[in-house]
Design a protein around this motif. Sequence first.
Motif, PDB file in Angstrom:
ATOM      1  N   ALA A 540       0.791  -1.225   0.000  1.00  0.00           N
ATOM      2  CA  ALA A 540       0.000   0.000   0.000  1.00  0.00           C
ATOM      3  C   ALA A 540       0.819   1.270   0.000  1.00  0.00           C
ATOM      4  N   ALA A 541       2.128   1.190   0.103  1.00  0.00           N
ATOM      5  CA  ALA A 541       2.934   2.397   0.307  1.00  0.00           C
ATOM      6  C   ALA A 541       3.111   3.226  -0.951  1.00  0.00           C
ATOM      7  N   GLY A 542       2.901   2.663  -2.112  1.00  0.00           N
ATOM      8  CA  GLY A 542       3.052   3.431  -3.347  1.00  0.00           C
ATOM      9  C   GLY A 542       4.494   3.442  -3.838  1.00  0.00           C
ATOM     10  N   VAL A 548       7.416   3.401   1.579  1.00  0.00           N
ATOM     11  CA  VAL A 548       7.549   1.944   1.566  1.00  0.00           C
ATOM     12  C   VAL A 548       8.323   1.475   2.794  1.00  0.00           C
ATOM     13  N   LEU A 549       9.422   2.147   3.086  1.00  0.00           N
ATOM     14  CA  LEU A 549      10.235   1.768   4.240  1.00  0.00           C
ATOM     15  C   LEU A 549       9.455   1.919   5.534  1.00  0.00           C
ATOM     16  N   ALA A 550       8.758   3.050   5.684  1.00  0.00           N
ATOM     17  CA  ALA A 550       8.019   3.292   6.922  1.00  0.00           C
ATOM     18  C   ALA A 550       6.884   2.290   7.091  1.00  0.00           C
ATOM     19  N   THR A 551       6.148   2.040   5.995  1.00  0.00           N
ATOM     20  CA  THR A 551       5.000   1.131   6.079  1.00  0.00           C
ATOM     21  C   THR A 551       5.447  -0.286   6.397  1.00  0.00           C
ATOM     22  N   ARG A 552       6.436  -0.770   5.673  1.00  0.00           N
ATOM     23  CA  ARG A 552       6.849  -2.159   5.864  1.00  0.00           C
ATOM     24  C   ARG A 552       7.576  -2.353   7.189  1.00  0.00           C
ATOM     25  N   THR A 553       8.330  -1.336   7.597  1.00  0.00           N
ATOM     26  CA  THR A 553       8.971  -1.433   8.907  1.00  0.00           C
ATOM     27  C   THR A 553       7.921  -1.468  10.019  1.00  0.00           C
ATOM     28  N   GLY A 554       6.906  -0.604   9.904  1.00  0.00           N
ATOM     29  CA  GLY A 554       5.849  -0.604  10.909  1.00  0.00           C
ATOM     30  C   GLY A 554       5.086  -1.909  10.942  1.00  0.00           C
ATOM     31  N   LEU A 555       4.785  -2.451   9.754  1.00  0.00           N
ATOM     32  CA  LEU A 555       4.061  -3.722   9.697  1.00  0.00           C
ATOM     33  C   LEU A 555       4.894  -4.846  10.300  1.00  0.00           C
ATOM     34  N   GLY A 556       6.171  -4.902   9.922  1.00  0.00           N
ATOM     35  CA  GLY A 556       7.033  -5.951  10.457  1.00  0.00           C
ATOM     36  C   GLY A 556       7.205  -5.848  11.962  1.00  0.00           C
ATOM     37  N   THR A 557       7.282  -4.604  12.457  1.00  0.00           N
ATOM     38  CA  THR A 557       7.431  -4.419  13.897  1.00  0.00           C
ATOM     39  C   THR A 557       6.178  -4.858  14.637  1.00  0.00           C
ATOM     40  N   LEU A 558       5.009  -4.511  14.090  1.00  0.00           N
ATOM     41  CA  LEU A 558       3.759  -4.910  14.731  1.00  0.00           C
ATOM     42  C   LEU A 558       3.645  -6.431  14.808  1.00  0.00           C
TER      43      LEU A 558
END
Length: 856
Positions: A540-542, A548-558
């Motif tokens: 979804a980050a576009g 992309v980095l922020a979204t995937r890092t946040g998802l992986g951390t969660l």
Amino acid sequence: MDTPPTPRISGSARERWERVRQIAVPVLLLGAIAFFASFVHRFYPIQHWLFWRYAGYWLLCGLWTAACVSAGHLTLKLVVGRSLPIVEQLATSFAIGVFEFAFLMSVAGLLKLYGPVLFVVLPLAMLGAGLAPLRGYLTRVTRHVRGAQRRAPPAPLWTYGILALGLLGVGMVYFVILTPDNVQFDSRWKHLALAEEYAVTGGIRRFPEGWTVETYPHFATFVYSWAFLLPRGLLFDKVELAAHMEFVGFLWTLVAIPAAVRLMIPRGLGPYALRLSWTARFLFPGIFLYDSSLSVGGDHIASIFALPAFTLMIRAYRELSPRFIALMMMMISGAGLTKYTGAVILVPFPALVLGARTLVLAYRSLRGQAAPAIRKNWYLGPLAAAAAGLLFTSTHWAKNWVYYADPLYPTLYKILPLNPWTPDAANIFEWGYKDYQFWRPERNLDGVLRTLKALVDFSFLPNDYPKFHGKVPTFGSVYTLLLLCLPFLKGTRRVWALVGYVQVGLLCWYWTHHQDRYLQAIVPQMAAATAAMIALVWRAAGDSRLAVLATRTGLGTLVGLQVVWAGDVYFIPGHAMVKSPVKAVIELLSQGYAKRYAQRFDIYPTFQSISRALPEGARVLLHDNHNHLGIGAETLSDWNGWQYGISYGRLRTPREVWDLLKGMGVTHVAWDTQVSKGWDTVAGDLMFFDFALKRTVKHAKHRGMTLAEMGPPPDPQAPFPTTVAYLGCGNAYKSGLYELSDLTVPVFGPNNRAYPAPRVSGPPAGESAAALLDRAGFAVVDPKCQSLPTSARSDFRLAAKRRVLLGGKGKLDLYLRKDGEVSAPAAAPAPEPEPTPGEPDMAPEPDDDEDLPGRR
């Protein structure tokens, strides 16, 4: 310096050497095997290895799985007429096959066909029925998969890490099922105990006491009944085979997750979102903890039907196809026939969605706007649903109607004349069962608001007994937290449909009976929705690298936080009976090293001891006792709340008790020695223990339980003193003399404090009660403030210590007069006072494992 030439081996010599090598290597390996086997046999005899037993369970489970897939595939092909996507086809086939297997087992039970022949014939018949089309289908699938694998690029390394974590989760779930000690409490008196009962009886029978456990939906029991038909198997083997069948069903729920995810997410997201989506199941760590874990219960059998119900609903929605609707009803019926909570969770959403679609299609059809091919489906679809639902559930409601005069026994007691049904039954059902047993919010606006709030916070609060894992929530919250992102994602229409299915199920669950384990029936849907949302968030980050980095890092951390947070859930010692399931398995496996070969299989020793003492054809009345797996005989239960045909306190003489029990076919009586759980009235307890201790014969102790045979019929003309001396503390019955018929105040309900006045008032606490006891055939003493006078101790025997269930703690001592007459009759009956308003029920937390089915 010249190198000497290599000697050449002639062609014939090379061929001879090749023949020698081909013979020598296998012979040497066989010799090594023989040597090693004989060497280790001295330390741990090979025939005693547990491996052979577990291998046998897997072979039988392989037969059962193949039978279910074969029959289910045939049904799917005949009904739909085409194949679904591969994973969906196989997962749906298995779920259909499990339904057909349980349905046929229930029919065979009603026909009294249980036995070794059915154990062999049923799976072979189901396998043979669909073997030819299934073999052709699997041949085509194998060619297709091999071609796709050749064309596919190598999988990224990170996928192997996720795969390893998923396989670790599967192994952890499997490890704890290796011992029957980890079977949950409810299974020991419901699912497996009833399966054992059916196997002993040869099929389904009527329980004359109206034992409601038998009148519940029991598809899980019918599945496990097959395991209990295992010829020449030990109880250990039968329980473990049932546990392995449940585990196989769990594996198929994992297979069904990618099938559902495929329907929900755009195809452009790539194959790894599908291949790894099943690992999302382990983001719900309750699966590792009692009693949401696999412990041979019913919830995980119901979960087999959850995702096929959703995928079939999606395929039935647009055209209201009667074919798909009929199959969807089979899945919903399977969940509902496993347990009522399965119906509560899985039925409402499809009913709402397809009901709304019926109205839309009816409007368009009547206006001529619908396609001619589906114009009649607005009424054919609902008719198919109604007909299929009645047919698929018929073995349940028809059996109850015939046996107990109520298809939903005892729910319809207000409009149907039930059989059996005692004068106390309505009070017990309304207050001792529905009010006391169910965890549900108040039936008012506050209760509605709390239920709505539970849609958000259900995973952040432990909805379980405090003794299991305290106040620590273990359900798993990634699903709930990712819902915040769902409105901002694209291509989510079907994801919203699945989320709606889950949320409506949550709403109904919390409103009716909200224990965490009941949600296991719908967790596969949560896992599929979670996997779909993870895949959509990942993409979804576009185009922005930072986004992309922020979204995937946040998802992986969660996700990582959830995994790490739940890392020790597996080791929480929360099992109701053995505390630590992991330790129980380790202890089993270590007994081979200790050469305790036979002792490993001595499970549930109390009831196996009773089983060995019973003659063939015995029927045992279990008093105040749920847990009886291993007794190996027909049983009856008199525990209030789960039976409505026995009310001892309403009987007037021992002969009436004898006539009632003998009329039910009772040959033996078993009870916890000197224990009353306090669910019956005081009069009921005194009547039972008078009968059990004085009117039965051949008493024998079995590890804290007493087993006795029914004695000869008591003389109806023999004197039976019915006067009770009650020595209390003033918080219930007042001290004094009562008749047994006075002590029938119910334990539950608004009248549970409507105590009558004594017929003869007694002395206050601390003063002598000898005069009262001289005139009594029974005595009830509250040891907190009273005691049996020394002068009376030779005349009375302690029958039981009665637990005070509501309104306080502690126990009452129940005494019976020893053989002999009382010195004088009681005073003439005094007029009974008007009942006083009852105090509100205060249900305490259960303080022992026997009381696990209770409200907090």
